[in-house]
Motif scaffolding. Structure first.
Motif, PDB file in Angstrom:
ATOM      1  N   PRO A 216       1.171 -16.163   4.054  1.00 23.38           N
ATOM      2  CA  PRO A 216       1.999 -14.989   4.390  1.00 23.38           C
ATOM      3  C   PRO A 216       1.715 -13.774   3.511  1.00 23.38           C
ATOM      4  O   PRO A 216       1.782 -12.635   3.993  1.00 23.38           O
ATOM      5  CB  PRO A 216       3.430 -15.498   4.193  1.00 23.38           C
ATOM      6  N   ALA A 217       1.388 -13.983   2.252  1.00 20.51           N
ATOM      7  CA  ALA A 217       1.100 -12.839   1.382  1.00 20.51           C
ATOM      8  C   ALA A 217      -0.178 -12.131   1.814  1.00 20.51           C
ATOM      9  O   ALA A 217      -0.262 -10.895   1.782  1.00 20.51           O
ATOM     10  CB  ALA A 217       0.987 -13.294  -0.074  1.00 20.51           C
ATOM     11  N   LEU A 218      -1.182 -12.902   2.233  1.00 22.29           N
ATOM     12  CA  LEU A 218      -2.425 -12.302   2.693  1.00 22.29           C
ATOM     13  C   LEU A 218      -2.227 -11.548   4.006  1.00 22.29           C
ATOM     14  O   LEU A 218      -2.825 -10.484   4.211  1.00 22.29           O
ATOM     15  CB  LEU A 218      -3.506 -13.371   2.866  1.00 22.29           C
ATOM     16  N   ILE A 219      -1.412 -12.080   4.886  1.00 22.57           N
ATOM     17  CA  ILE A 219      -1.150 -11.404   6.161  1.00 22.57           C
ATOM     18  C   ILE A 219      -0.447 -10.073   5.915  1.00 22.57           C
ATOM     19  O   ILE A 219      -0.783  -9.040   6.514  1.00 22.57           O
ATOM     20  CB  ILE A 219      -0.331 -12.297   7.089  1.00 22.57           C
ATOM     21  N   ALA A 220       0.544 -10.073   5.029  1.00 20.55           N
ATOM     22  CA  ALA A 220       1.252  -8.835   4.705  1.00 20.55           C
ATOM     23  C   ALA A 220       0.313  -7.830   4.033  1.00 20.55           C
ATOM     24  O   ALA A 220       0.377  -6.622   4.299  1.00 20.55           O
ATOM     25  CB  ALA A 220       2.442  -9.145   3.799  1.00 20.55           C
ATOM     26  N   TYR A 221      -0.548  -8.333   3.181  1.00 20.00           N
ATOM     27  CA  TYR A 221      -1.543  -7.484   2.501  1.00 20.00           C
ATOM     28  C   TYR A 221      -2.480  -6.840   3.519  1.00 20.00           C
ATOM     29  O   TYR A 221      -2.764  -5.642   3.444  1.00 20.00           O
ATOM     30  CB  TYR A 221      -2.306  -8.354   1.512  1.00 20.00           C
ATOM     31  N   ARG A 222      -2.951  -7.612   4.470  1.00 17.32           N
ATOM     32  CA  ARG A 222      -3.845  -7.060   5.491  1.00 17.32           C
ATOM     33  C   ARG A 222      -3.149  -5.952   6.285  1.00 17.32           C
ATOM     34  O   ARG A 222      -3.765  -4.920   6.597  1.00 17.32           O
ATOM     35  CB  ARG A 222      -4.313  -8.165   6.436  1.00 17.32           C
ATOM     36  N   GLN A 223      -1.894  -6.123   6.570  1.00 14.70           N
ATOM     37  CA  GLN A 223      -1.158  -5.090   7.294  1.00 14.70           C
ATOM     38  C   GLN A 223      -1.066  -3.804   6.477  1.00 14.70           C
ATOM     39  O   GLN A 223      -1.185  -2.700   7.018  1.00 14.70           O
ATOM     40  CB  GLN A 223       0.231  -5.609   7.661  1.00 14.70           C
ATOM     41  N   ARG A 224      -0.881  -3.943   5.168  1.00 18.33           N
ATOM     42  CA  ARG A 224      -0.844  -2.754   4.314  1.00 18.33           C
ATOM     43  C   ARG A 224      -2.194  -2.037   4.322  1.00 18.33           C
ATOM     44  O   ARG A 224      -2.261  -0.808   4.379  1.00 18.33           O
ATOM     45  CB  ARG A 224      -0.462  -3.138   2.880  1.00 18.33           C
ATOM     46  N   LEU A 225      -3.255  -2.808   4.274  1.00 19.52           N
ATOM     47  CA  LEU A 225      -4.589  -2.206   4.279  1.00 19.52           C
ATOM     48  C   LEU A 225      -4.876  -1.504   5.602  1.00 19.52           C
ATOM     49  O   LEU A 225      -5.473  -0.424   5.634  1.00 19.52           O
ATOM     50  CB  LEU A 225      -5.649  -3.272   4.009  1.00 19.52           C
ATOM     51  N   GLN A 226      -4.484  -2.126   6.697  1.00 25.72           N
ATOM     52  CA  GLN A 226      -4.792  -1.555   8.008  1.00 25.72           C
ATOM     53  C   GLN A 226      -4.061  -0.245   8.274  1.00 25.72           C
ATOM     54  O   GLN A 226      -4.441   0.506   9.180  1.00 25.72           O
ATOM     55  CB  GLN A 226      -4.469  -2.576   9.096  1.00 25.72           C
ATOM     56  N   SER A 227      -3.024   0.054   7.503  1.00 25.64           N
ATOM     57  CA  SER A 227      -2.297   1.308   7.690  1.00 25.64           C
ATOM     58  C   SER A 227      -2.993   2.493   7.021  1.00 25.64           C
ATOM     59  O   SER A 227      -2.606   3.639   7.244  1.00 25.64           O
ATOM     60  CB  SER A 227      -0.874   1.183   7.137  1.00 25.64           C
ATOM     61  N   ARG A 228      -4.030   2.224   6.240  1.00 24.82           N
ATOM     62  CA  ARG A 228      -4.698   3.303   5.522  1.00 24.82           C
ATOM     63  C   ARG A 228      -5.582   4.123   6.473  1.00 24.82           C
ATOM     64  O   ARG A 228      -6.324   3.558   7.290  1.00 24.82           O
ATOM     65  CB  ARG A 228      -5.538   2.753   4.362  1.00 24.82           C
ATOM     66  N   PRO A 229      -5.554   5.452   6.379  1.00 24.06           N
ATOM     67  CA  PRO A 229      -6.352   6.297   7.278  1.00 24.06           C
ATOM     68  C   PRO A 229      -7.853   5.988   7.222  1.00 24.06           C
ATOM     69  O   PRO A 229      -8.531   6.019   8.261  1.00 24.06           O
ATOM     70  CB  PRO A 229      -6.054   7.711   6.778  1.00 24.06           C
ATOM     71  N   ALA A 230      -8.387   5.686   6.039  1.00 18.92           N
ATOM     72  CA  ALA A 230      -9.819   5.388   5.927  1.00 18.92           C
ATOM     73  C   ALA A 230     -10.188   4.126   6.693  1.00 18.92           C
ATOM     74  O   ALA A 230     -11.272   4.040   7.276  1.00 18.92           O
ATOM     75  CB  ALA A 230     -10.219   5.240   4.461  1.00 18.92           C
ATOM     76  N   VAL A 231      -9.298   3.155   6.706  1.00 16.25           N
ATOM     77  CA  VAL A 231      -9.533   1.915   7.454  1.00 16.25           C
ATOM     78  C   VAL A 231      -9.503   2.198   8.949  1.00 16.25           C
ATOM     79  O   VAL A 231     -10.370   1.752   9.709  1.00 16.25           O
ATOM     80  CB  VAL A 231      -8.491   0.848   7.076  1.00 16.25           C
TER      81      VAL A 231
END
Length: 207
Positions: A183-198
């Motif tokens: 679950p921590a990795l899934i939440a982390y991925r969601q945070r990363l995907q919100s970044r404009p550069a991503v």
């Protein structure tokens, strides 16, 4: 500034993401290692290893993805992404080195056999099983770490470590293997995907 290499390469995506986070202007030549040969004299004059990515800039030519990423961040004076304090910088770089050494070794048989269909691995079920086990073990290290930081790899602040680790997480999640609950990795991925550069440079469906 030119970045050479196909965007399906995880190492090319490191450089594209880092350059975008740094706010640098660049041209991406996606055809290299896709339709343009990287083994011929033209490309090997830039990188004798015949591998992408390659960075061509006014100061010269660089290869090795983590080295290019460090250069781009230093060039842009983004000390939030790669601190100038020796220990704080080393804290970022240890995760970058962990990704380049430990994770790259762990996923080789599983990823190349199951996704790339490499003939050297695709029928070696023993090697694939061992690779999956080791890969999962390492990702559980990251799971426990991110459960503690509850943010990014270094803590509350996004750094260059998140670029290289985040792409490795995407590869793990998109490879057809059995994975433990993270679950921590899934939440982390969601945070990363919100970044404009991503959103601008990293396709969410490419492992």
């Amino acid at each position: 500034m030119r970045i050479l290499g196909r965007s399906t390469s995880i190492n090319v995506r490191k450089v594209l993401w880092a350059a975008a986070e740094a706010g640098l202007s660049f041209e991406h030549e996606n055809d290299w290692a896709l339709t343009k040969d990287t083994q011929g004299p033209e490309f090997r004059a830039l990188n004798p290893n015949g591998l992408v990515p390659v960075l061509v800039c006014a100061e010269g030519v660089l290869w090795e993805s983590n080295t290019i990423c460090r250069y781009l961040i230093a060039k842009s004076d983004r000390h939030d992404l790669l601190p100038d304090s020796p220990f704080a910088r080393a804290a970022v770089e240890k995760w970058m080195d962990w990704q380049a050494a430990d994770l790259n070794c762990a996923w080789q048989a599983a990823f190349l056999g199951l996704v790339r269909k490499n003939p050297a691995f695709r029928h070696d079920q023993v090697a694939i099983a061992r690779s999956v086990e080791r890969w999962n073990d390492l990702m559980l290290i990251l799971e426990r770490h991110l459960a503690e930081t509850d943010g990014f790899v270094i803590g509350d602040t996004f750094t260059l470590a998140d670029v290289v680790v985040g792409l490795s997480l995407q590869r793990w999640l998109l490879t057809p293997i059995a994975r433990p609950s993270t679950p921590a990795l899934i939440a982390y991925r969601q945070r990363l995907q919100s970044r404009p550069a991503v959103q601008a440079w990293i396709a969410a469906d490419v492992p």
